[in-house]
Design a protein around this motif. Structure first.
Motif, short mmCIF file in Angstrom:
data_model
loop_
_atom_site.label_atom_id
_atom_site.label_comp_id
_atom_site.label_asym_id
_atom_site.label_seq_id
_atom_site.Cartn_x
_atom_site.Cartn_y
_atom_site.Cartn_z
N GLU A 246 -8.52 -7.68 -8.71
CA GLU A 246 -8.13 -6.37 -9.23
C GLU A 246 -7.25 -6.61 -10.45
O GLU A 246 -6.16 -7.17 -10.33
N ILE B 227 -10.77 -1.04 -7.99
CA ILE B 227 -9.37 -0.84 -7.57
C ILE B 227 -9.30 -0.73 -6.05
O ILE B 227 -10.07 0.03 -5.45
N VAL B 228 -8.39 -1.48 -5.45
CA VAL B 228 -8.26 -1.47 -3.99
C VAL B 228 -7.79 -0.09 -3.52
O VAL B 228 -6.76 0.40 -3.97
N TYR C 253 0.52 3.17 4.17
CA TYR C 253 0.24 4.27 3.24
C TYR C 253 -0.12 5.56 3.99
O TYR C 253 0.43 6.63 3.70
N HIS C 254 -1.01 5.45 4.95
CA HIS C 254 -1.49 6.67 5.61
C HIS C 254 -0.42 7.32 6.47
O HIS C 254 -0.33 8.55 6.54
N ASP D 274 -11.55 8.41 2.84
CA ASP D 274 -11.63 7.39 3.90
C ASP D 274 -11.15 7.94 5.25
O ASP D 274 -11.45 7.35 6.29
N ASP E 37 -3.99 12.55 -1.85
CA ASP E 37 -4.27 11.12 -1.58
C ASP E 37 -5.30 10.66 -2.60
O ASP E 37 -6.48 10.51 -2.30
N SER E 38 -4.83 10.46 -3.83
CA SER E 38 -5.76 10.21 -4.94
C SER E 38 -5.87 8.73 -5.26
O SER E 38 -5.11 7.90 -4.76
N ASP F 106 -5.80 5.96 -8.63
CA ASP F 106 -4.94 5.89 -9.81
C ASP F 106 -5.39 6.97 -10.80
O ASP F 106 -6.54 7.42 -10.75
N TYR G 233 -1.20 -2.89 -2.86
CA TYR G 233 -1.10 -2.04 -4.06
C TYR G 233 -0.23 -2.76 -5.08
O TYR G 233 0.79 -3.34 -4.74
N1 AG3 Z 1 -5.17 5.92 -2.65
C1 AG3 Z 1 -5.17 4.93 -3.67
C2 AG3 Z 1 -3.86 4.39 -4.08
C3 AG3 Z 1 -3.96 3.69 -5.38
C4 AG3 Z 1 -4.10 2.22 -5.27
N2 AG3 Z 1 -4.00 1.66 -6.57
C5 AG3 Z 1 -4.33 0.41 -6.89
N3 AG3 Z 1 -4.77 -0.44 -5.98
N4 AG3 Z 1 -4.26 0.06 -8.15
C6 AG3 Z 1 -5.48 5.34 -1.43
C7 AG3 Z 1 -6.59 5.92 -0.72
C8 AG3 Z 1 -6.38 5.65 0.72
N5 AG3 Z 1 -6.63 6.78 1.51
#
Ligand code: AG3
Length: 276
Positions: free
Chosen positions: A7, A50-51, A61-62, A86, A155-156, A158, A223
């Motif tokens: 990434e 992007i992860v 995160y969740h 997800d 929950d977006s 980037d 992240y």
């Molecule tokens: N939302 C993504 C967070 C951004 C991660 N950014 C990055 N790896 N550069 C997460 C979605 C999970 N439900």
């Protein structure tokens, strides 16, 4: 031969993951979607390189995007998640006994379908009877709903591609209008180490729309920058006034969130305070 996924953050920094299997790849209407098995973090969902989430650390995160606002609001019944296809935030939301209806508004139906297929541990609540899924643009959806929700979670991805508009003041105004008179919302707002240029204007825009604004942090190893921020805009309730006996009750079913985390997540290092 070794297979690695990289990434790229910018032209100076990249994170690499050793892959044991590349399970799926497709170009959806909106983005490139990949599912891989990583040796360190287990299965991983990747959008446009992007992860998004991994089996090993998704709980941080969740849980943090869901329980912090749902405990700050004293009695959340009707909530919406914008993005989050997800299903991880939805899984956490339906742990709350007060919830009657949870709406998921995801622009890309293929994220939902692939998550159900490849990430059942995360997507497991998407078929719950309290959950309604709308495969729609969250920006347009939220404009159609006024005075409807107790809590909204953004929950977006980037702020690139379809997510750009989710970091704008006009969108936060629509979120404000879609909330009930004591509603509140939370958005993921990127890394204080790597995305100062995003956090500052985003937090500023939220504070121009909502009377109460707070930033909180969690550590998320997949992240970039590892330290991750969430921003809350609230019409009435403050996270520091929350009834933490409810946090204690939900903590019997969490891996990260508990009453101490609820309080300490709002303690900001000086360089983050200076950002907002
Ligand atoms: N939302 C993504 C967070 C951004 C991660 N950014 C990055 N790896 N550069 C997460 C979605 C999970 N439900």
């Amino acid at each position: 031969m070794e297979l690695w996924f990289t990434e790229y953050q910018n032209n100076k920094l990249a994170y690499g993951y050793k892959i044991s299997k590349h399970l799926h790849s497709e170009q959806t209407k909106f983005q490139r979607l990949d599912v891989v098995d990583t040796e360190q973090f287990g299965r991983m969902l990747i959008l446009d390189g992007i992860v998004m989430t991994t089996i090993e650390d998704e709980f941080v995160y969740h849980e943090m995007i869901s329980h912090v606002p749902l405990i700050t609001h004293p009695n959340p019944k009707k909530v919406a998640v914008i993005g989050g296809g997800d299903g991880g935030a939805i899984r956490e939301i339906i742990k709350h006994p007060s919830i009657e209806e949870a709406h998921l508004i995801e622009i890309d139906g293929r994220v939902i379908e692939n998550s159900k297929k490849y990430l059942p541990e995360i997507a497991c609540a998407l078929d719950d009877p309290k959950v309604t899924i709308f495969v729609e643009d969250g920006i347009e959806f939220i404009k159609k709903n006024k005075n409807t929700y107790d809590v909204i979670m953004v929950d977006s991805t980037d702020p690139i591609g379809p997510a750009v508009g989710l970091f704008k003041k006009e969108f936060y105004q629509s979120v404000y209008d879609a909330l009930k008179e004591d509603g509140l919302f939370v958005a993921q707002t990127e890394s204080p180490f790597l995305n100062k240029d995003i956090i500052k204007p985003t937090y500023q825009a939220i504070s121009e729309v909502f009377p109460i604004t707070r930033l909180y942090l969690a550590t998320i190893p997949t992240y970039p920058g590892f330290l991750w921020s969430f921003s809350m805009g609230s019409k009435k309730y403050k996270p520091e006034d929350a009834d933490l006996s409810r946090a204690e009750a939900i903590a019997s079913d969490t891996k990260y969130y508990n009453p101490e985390i609820h309080r300490s997540a709002f303690a900001l290092p000086n360089f983050v305070r200076d950002l907002i």
